[in-house]
Design an enzyme around this catalytic site. Structure first.
Site: not given
Length: 502
Positions: A192, A267, A301, A402
């Site tokens: 996806k 992850e 990330c 983040e």
């Protein structure tokens, strides 16, 4: 009016190309069952690039069924050297089409074309070639000594049908990180892609068609996480899930995958520290610190979003960092030469980053650079100025959470212990960086900081031969290198009675 399965798209350069718009199932582009579409937007202008078909639960079921049929009848029985040939062919086609793929990545995600997007494509080629080479031995086991009247050995077999979910920040790289090791080890894939950046992966599927890969090995759907992503993770005919994305979504994926105890690798998010000691190569530390957070517009990330500088050089470092970012990290249209910073991927992401910037200002941090939407761009564009905060404290939201944008905080420390404590003061553990010319300090940092990657005197220098993954809420499992192979196989022990009577 029904959307055609390919559309002529005009790039900002004036060049034209044909963009696939359908779901990719059984080596064919097909319309979604409900016929729903979603527009892919150029974040540098806010204009529609083209619509693509949007998958739903029923489309996901079709893709999974195609993958299962292929695995059981074709791919499981395909020898490693044959899988290797297919992967090399795909890598060759990517290399031949690297310019158009870079164009598509730049227009769809906002990556600067020459400073960023082209390198992503070349990295993808390297990854696929690496796993093409590994495919010939990926399922090898070993003979285990037991007794003379018994033969015992292991084989490494594929899981089967792998559901893979990727984010929008690295559309092709994240896809290839998952597809290549899965195919090398004999698995098949239902992927996806993000609804924000589907175009380059759909174009990649054109190359898959040309490679002659058996139908059903790779299936790609563009869909929403709450529908297709959730269904993929919980589906009883998916044997393994690999997810890259936020920690919040990762937690949900892990819960959904428990439906049949799927193997899972993840992850997730990061809030990576970058520690600068006063014995560093100062000029290089400044350059790498800027690169670590400004590259890819901070949408990484492993972005070095928390910088900690020894108090003896802190003020000098902040001044030098501001000067360097202003001079080097030029913001503008992704197709303009010299541009290093493009837009955020979407209006939603732009507003999210701006919200964090406003939070930092409200909590008393000093804006040393940037801090707002830049002037001179279309109102519908998604730009955010490269932003540097100083005079921050550990309890500030901009230090704890983040942000995923071109925003960095700079704090200070006095002692080595304080630096390591600050680096570890986070729920995440994806990457950490240290700048020092002292090998003892570097090694001490590498062993004491809880992170899946430690970089000494460099930042964001991922290597396709080296494992990549996180500690703590940054996830588990590894991608890339030989470790990536191990994530897609399961060991089977075989016991053969040669001459033993009961």
């Amino acid at each position: 009016m029904s959307l055609p399965l390919d559309i002529e798209v005009t790039l900002p350069t004036g060049d034209k190309y044909t963009q696939p718009t359908g779901l990719f199932i059984n080596n064919e582009f097909v319309k979604s069952i409900k016929g729903e579409t979603i527009d892919s937007i150029n974040p540098a202008t806010g204009e529609v690039i083209c619509p693509v078909y949007l998958a739903d639960v029923e489309d996901t079921d079709v893709a999974i069924a195609a993958a299962r049929e292929c695995f059981e009848t074709v791919w499981f029985n395909t020898a490693g050297y044959e899988r290797s040939k297919y992967l090399y062919k795909i890598a060759t086609l990517m290399e031949e089409n690297k310019e158009i793929l870079a164009d598509i990545e730049a227009v769809d995600s906002g990556k600067p074309r020459k400073a960023n997007a082209i390198y992503d494509i070349l990295h993808c080629v390297d990854v696929i070639k690496f796993y093409a080479g590994a495919a010939t031995t990926a399922q090898s086991g070993k003979t285990i000594e037991s007794t003379p009247d018994k033969l015992t050995y292991t084989v490494h077999e594929p899981f089967g049908v792998c559901g893979q979910i990727i984010p929008w920040n690295y559309p092709l790289s994240m896809a290839v990180w998952k597809i290549a090791p899965a195919l090398a080890t004999g698995n098949v894939v239902v992927m996806k892609t993000s609804e924000n950046t589907p175009l380059s992966l759909l174009y990649f599927c054109k190359l898959v068609q040309q490679s002659g890969l058996p139908k059903g090995v790779i299936n790609v759907i563009c869909g929403l996480g709450r529908t297709c992503g959730s269904h993929l993770a919980s589906h009883m005919d998916i044997d393994k899930v690999s997810f890259t994305g936020s920690t919040a979504v990762g937690k949900l994926i892990q819960q959904l995958a428990s439906s049949n105890l799927k193997a899972v690798t993840m992850e997730c998010g990061g809030k990576s520290p970058l520690v600068v000691y006063d014995d560093c190569n100062f000029e290089q530390a400044v350059k790498w610190a800027a690169f670590g957070i400004m590259y890819n517009m901070g949408q990484i990330c492993t972005g070095s979003s928390r910088i900690y500088v020894q108090d003896t050089i802190h003020d000098k470092f902040v001044e030098a960092l501001v000067k360097h970012v202003k001079e080097i990290y030029v913001q503008g249209d992704p197709f303009t030469d010299g541009v290093q910073v493009g837009p955020q991927v979407s209006k939603v992401q732009q507003e999210r980053v701006l919200g964090y910037i406003n939070s930092g200002i409200e909590e008393g941090a000093t804006v040393s650079l940037g801090g707002k939407i830049p002037e001179g761009f279309p109102e519908a564009s998604c730009f955010i100025e490269p932003t540097i905060f100083s005079n921050v404290t550990q309890d500030m939201k901009i230090v704890r959470e983040e942000i995923f944008g071109p925003v960095v905080t700079v704090g200070k420390f006095s002692t080595e212990k304080e630096a390591i404590d600050l680096a570890n003061d986070t729920i995440y553990g994806l990457a950490a960086y240290v700048f020092t010319e002292n090998i003892r300090k570097a090694q001490h940092f590498a062993r004491k900081v809880k992170s899946g990657q430690i970089y000494v005197n460099e930042a964001n220098a991922t290597d396709f031969r080296v494992p990549f993954g996180g500690y703590k809420l940054s996830g588990f499992g590894r991608e890339l290198g030989e470790y990536g192979i191990s994530m897609y196989t399961q060991a089977k022990a075989v016991h053969i009675n040669v001459d033993r009577e009961l």
